[in-house]
Design a protein around this motif. Structure first.
Motif, short mmCIF file in Angstrom:
data_model
loop_
_atom_site.label_atom_id
_atom_site.label_comp_id
_atom_site.label_asym_id
_atom_site.label_seq_id
_atom_site.Cartn_x
_atom_site.Cartn_y
_atom_site.Cartn_z
N SER A 1 5.97 78.91 -22.54
CA SER A 1 5.76 78.10 -21.33
C SER A 1 5.25 78.93 -20.17
N GLY A 2 5.39 80.26 -20.28
CA GLY A 2 4.98 81.13 -19.19
C GLY A 2 5.98 81.22 -18.06
N ASP A 3 7.18 80.66 -18.24
CA ASP A 3 8.16 80.69 -17.15
C ASP A 3 8.92 82.00 -17.07
N ARG A 4 8.69 82.85 -18.07
CA ARG A 4 9.31 84.18 -18.02
C ARG A 4 8.28 85.16 -18.59
N ILE A 5 7.90 86.14 -17.75
CA ILE A 5 6.95 87.17 -18.15
C ILE A 5 7.50 88.51 -17.69
N ASP A 6 7.53 89.48 -18.57
CA ASP A 6 8.04 90.81 -18.25
C ASP A 6 7.00 91.86 -18.58
N TYR A 7 6.99 92.93 -17.80
CA TYR A 7 6.12 94.08 -18.03
C TYR A 7 6.93 95.36 -17.81
N ILE A 8 6.54 96.43 -18.51
CA ILE A 8 7.07 97.72 -18.12
C ILE A 8 6.32 98.17 -16.87
N ASP A 9 6.97 99.03 -16.08
CA ASP A 9 6.40 99.42 -14.80
C ASP A 9 5.04 100.11 -14.94
N SER A 10 4.87 100.87 -16.00
CA SER A 10 3.65 101.69 -16.12
C SER A 10 2.39 100.87 -16.37
N VAL A 11 2.54 99.58 -16.71
CA VAL A 11 1.35 98.76 -16.95
C VAL A 11 1.19 97.64 -15.92
N LYS A 12 2.14 97.50 -15.03
CA LYS A 12 2.04 96.46 -14.01
C LYS A 12 0.78 96.66 -13.15
N GLY A 13 0.05 95.59 -12.95
CA GLY A 13 -1.19 95.67 -12.19
C GLY A 13 -2.39 96.04 -13.03
N ARG A 14 -2.17 96.48 -14.26
CA ARG A 14 -3.28 96.86 -15.15
C ARG A 14 -3.35 95.93 -16.37
N PHE A 15 -2.22 95.55 -16.92
CA PHE A 15 -2.17 94.71 -18.11
C PHE A 15 -1.72 93.30 -17.73
N THR A 16 -2.25 92.33 -18.44
CA THR A 16 -1.85 90.94 -18.24
C THR A 16 -1.60 90.28 -19.58
N ILE A 17 -0.42 89.72 -19.75
CA ILE A 17 -0.10 88.98 -20.96
C ILE A 17 -0.32 87.49 -20.69
N SER A 18 -0.90 86.81 -21.66
CA SER A 18 -1.13 85.38 -21.50
C SER A 18 -1.03 84.72 -22.86
N ARG A 19 -1.06 83.39 -22.87
CA ARG A 19 -0.98 82.70 -24.16
C ARG A 19 -1.81 81.43 -24.09
N ASP A 20 -2.26 81.02 -25.26
CA ASP A 20 -2.98 79.76 -25.42
C ASP A 20 -2.18 78.94 -26.41
N ASN A 21 -1.42 77.99 -25.90
CA ASN A 21 -0.53 77.21 -26.77
C ASN A 21 -1.31 76.41 -27.81
N ALA A 22 -2.47 75.91 -27.44
CA ALA A 22 -3.26 75.10 -28.37
C ALA A 22 -3.75 75.94 -29.55
N LYS A 23 -4.00 77.22 -29.30
CA LYS A 23 -4.48 78.11 -30.36
C LYS A 23 -3.35 78.94 -30.97
N ASN A 24 -2.13 78.78 -30.47
CA ASN A 24 -1.00 79.59 -30.94
C ASN A 24 -1.35 81.07 -30.93
N THR A 25 -1.89 81.50 -29.81
CA THR A 25 -2.35 82.87 -29.68
C THR A 25 -1.83 83.47 -28.38
N VAL A 26 -1.41 84.72 -28.48
CA VAL A 26 -0.96 85.48 -27.31
C VAL A 26 -1.94 86.63 -27.10
N TYR A 27 -2.25 86.90 -25.84
CA TYR A 27 -3.22 87.93 -25.51
C TYR A 27 -2.59 89.02 -24.65
N LEU A 28 -3.20 90.19 -24.72
CA LEU A 28 -2.84 91.27 -23.82
C LEU A 28 -4.15 91.84 -23.28
#
Length: 122
Positions: free
Chosen positions: A54-81
């Protein structure tokens, strides 16, 4: 049984970008929280980022914050980084994983992909 297949790794120069994909099949309650981990040679497998579908909870380690983005496409059942401003220290095998609960420890994730190599040259 949840099955995960990663793709998108490769060789990139420092400062470059890559996008990893994780295709999820057999999605169930055991894939409530989708995570990305990485493991460099001789080191432990470390948490990088994770999200609920649902995207209501997203966590990152500090070393990638601002550089990496996690997302998902529910229709495609795919998660991206999406990984930007890559550094040589980001070099590792990246794994997609699924857990039935919100967690950052590898032991809490019951399903894993085969991994995809990311190499960042200086």
């Amino acid at each position: 049984q949840v099955q995960l297949v990663e793709s998108g790794g490769g060789l990139v120069q420092a400062g470059g970008s890559l996008r990893l994909s994780c295709a999820v099949s057999g999605r169930t309650r055991s894939s409530y929280f989708m995570g990305w981990f990485r493991q460099a040679p001789g080191k432990e497998r470390d948490f990088v980022a994770a999200t609920t579908w649902s995207g209501d909870r997203i966590d990152y380690i500090d070393s990638v914050k601002g550089r990496f983005t996690i997302s998902r496409d529910n229709a495609k059942n795919t998660v991206y980084l999406q990984m930007n401003s890559l550094k040589p220290e980001d070099t590792a095998v990246y794994y997609c994983a699924a857990s039935y609960r919100i967690a950052t420890m590898p032991a809490a994730f019951g399903s894993w992909g085969q991994g995809t190599q990311v190499t960042v040259s200086s």
